[in-house]
Design a protein around this motif. Structure first.
Motif, mmCIF file in Angstrom:
data_model
loop_
_atom_site.group_PDB
_atom_site.id
_atom_site.type_symbol
_atom_site.label_atom_id
_atom_site.label_comp_id
_atom_site.label_asym_id
_atom_site.label_seq_id
_atom_site.Cartn_x
_atom_site.Cartn_y
_atom_site.Cartn_z
ATOM 1 N N UNK A 1 26.694 31.491 26.024
ATOM 2 C CA UNK A 1 27.726 30.513 25.666
ATOM 3 C C UNK A 1 28.005 29.534 26.801
ATOM 4 N N UNK A 2 27.603 29.886 28.018
ATOM 5 C CA UNK A 2 27.871 29.032 29.174
ATOM 6 C C UNK A 2 29.340 28.999 29.553
ATOM 7 N N UNK A 3 30.052 30.082 29.271
ATOM 8 C CA UNK A 3 31.481 30.153 29.556
ATOM 9 C C UNK A 3 31.735 31.322 30.509
ATOM 10 N N UNK A 4 32.073 31.015 31.765
ATOM 11 C CA UNK A 4 32.257 32.042 32.787
ATOM 12 C C UNK A 4 33.730 32.255 33.132
ATOM 13 N N UNK A 5 34.625 31.843 32.251
ATOM 14 C CA UNK A 5 36.059 32.015 32.482
ATOM 15 C C UNK A 5 36.405 33.489 32.701
ATOM 16 N N UNK A 6 37.034 33.783 33.831
ATOM 17 C CA UNK A 6 37.477 35.150 34.175
ATOM 18 C C UNK A 6 36.331 36.151 34.269
ATOM 19 N N UNK A 7 35.090 35.685 34.314
ATOM 20 C CA UNK A 7 33.967 36.610 34.190
ATOM 21 C C UNK A 7 33.928 37.650 35.306
ATOM 22 N N UNK A 8 34.312 37.264 36.517
ATOM 23 C CA UNK A 8 34.244 38.205 37.636
ATOM 24 C C UNK A 8 35.093 39.445 37.395
ATOM 25 N N UNK A 9 36.162 39.291 36.606
ATOM 26 C CA UNK A 9 37.037 40.426 36.299
ATOM 27 C C UNK A 9 36.244 41.544 35.628
ATOM 28 N N UNK A 10 35.263 41.161 34.799
ATOM 29 C CA UNK A 10 34.518 42.133 33.999
ATOM 30 C C UNK A 10 33.342 42.747 34.761
ATOM 31 N N UNK A 11 33.244 42.394 36.026
ATOM 32 C CA UNK A 11 32.355 43.096 36.952
ATOM 33 C C UNK A 11 33.175 43.972 37.887
ATOM 34 N N UNK A 12 34.166 43.382 38.512
ATOM 35 C CA UNK A 12 34.959 44.106 39.509
ATOM 36 C C UNK A 12 35.695 45.295 38.889
ATOM 37 N N UNK A 13 36.410 45.071 37.790
ATOM 38 C CA UNK A 13 37.178 46.143 37.170
ATOM 39 C C UNK A 13 36.329 47.317 36.715
ATOM 40 N N UNK A 14 35.324 47.075 35.857
ATOM 41 C CA UNK A 14 34.502 48.189 35.384
ATOM 42 C C UNK A 14 33.742 48.924 36.488
ATOM 43 N N UNK A 15 33.227 48.195 37.468
ATOM 44 C CA UNK A 15 32.461 48.861 38.529
ATOM 45 C C UNK A 15 33.362 49.733 39.402
ATOM 46 N N UNK A 16 34.570 49.273 39.687
ATOM 47 C CA UNK A 16 35.500 50.107 40.441
ATOM 48 C C UNK A 16 35.903 51.330 39.617
ATOM 49 N N UNK A 17 36.254 51.107 38.362
ATOM 50 C CA UNK A 17 36.670 52.214 37.506
ATOM 51 C C UNK A 17 35.572 53.245 37.304
ATOM 52 N N UNK A 18 34.354 52.758 37.050
ATOM 53 C CA UNK A 18 33.236 53.669 36.849
ATOM 54 C C UNK A 18 32.884 54.435 38.103
ATOM 55 N N UNK A 19 32.857 53.744 39.232
ATOM 56 C CA UNK A 19 32.538 54.402 40.503
ATOM 57 C C UNK A 19 33.572 55.450 40.876
#
Length: 248
Positions: free
Chosen positions: A205-223
């Motif tokens: 879609x070419x839409x990166x709005x807030x996208x970093x949240x969906x890396x930082x949050x899940x990776x911290x939670x999973x780890x």
């Protein structure tokens, strides 16, 4: 304390690794196709928002349960970089294979979303973004909590050698926690719990709005979940070597 294994780049040439990567791509593709497709369906069909959220949650719950079951014996059916990281910190997969899985999962997500865009005549792909009134910190914490609960369930029902009566129910129970989390937080953070699930739609879609949240949050939670469960709740009995038993 679980010991993280680095592994070797030569793993990629081993048949078991090649088979695992092929299966991981297939099951992740199926998961993303059904998950994103269900969200696209609710946007196409005008209806009650509560019903739409329930529909998406159930679609994700079902496809997660099925695809984990399909991939479990060969790739583990991770479907998710956060799951792979959670298993990495617990010593269940090497760093090298984890990186290969991440690439595999992201490519599968992009392929599934590109195909969905083509098959639906360019219908807009729903991208994970934070709801109005939710700031980035709240979004990160929300995704940490959701992904922690997901990985805790994975460890308790699929990884723990003493899962007892839960043995065999792991894929279904993991699917149910995903569905429950979407019902609980889908209207706030989108309840991604999965960087690959967010990456494919964002790229296509070419839409990166807030996208970093969906890396930082899940990776911290999973780890965190992998680290805590592996080191505090899994009890591994010592198996003596043959010479300790004087059986040689």
């Amino acid at each position: 304390m679980a010991k993280i294994a680095i592994g070797s780049i030569h793993e990629v040439t081993k048949p078991d690794c090649i088979h695992a990567l092929i299966v991981e791509f297939i099951v992740t593709f199926i998961f993303i196709f059904a998950g994103v497709g269900s969200a696209m369906t609710t946007e196409k069909l005008v209806g009650n928002e509560v019903v739409a959220l329930f529909f998406v949650a159930m679609a994700h719950a079902l496809v997660v349960a099925v695809t984990i079951s399909a991939g479990l014996r060969i790739s583990g059916g991770h479907l998710n970089p956060a799951v792979t990281l959670g298993l990495l910190v617990g010593g269940h997969i090497t760093v090298v294979r984890s990186l290969l899985y991440w690439i595999d999962q992201l490519l599968a997500s992009v392929a599934a979303c590109a195909l969905l865009s083509y098959l639906t005549g360019g219908l807009a792909l729903p991208v994970h973004t934070l709801a109005a009134g939710m700031d980035s910190l709240q979004g990160v914490i929300m995704e940490i909590v959701l992904t922690f609960s997901l990985l805790f369930t994975v460890y308790a029902t699929l990884v723990d050698p003493k899962k007892g009566s839960l043995d065999g129910l792991g894929p279904l129970l993991t699917g149910l926690i995903v569905g429950a989390n979407i019902m609980a937080a889908g209207s706030f953070s989108g309840a991604s719990m999965n960087p690959a699930r967010s990456f494919g739609p964002a790229l296509v879609a070419g839409d990166w709005t807030d996208h970093w949240v969906y890396w930082v949050g899940p990776l911290i939670g999973g780890g965190l979940a992998g680290l805590i469960y592996e080191n505090f709740f899994i009890v591994r009995t010592h198996v003596p070597l043959a010479r300790d038993e004087e059986s040689y």
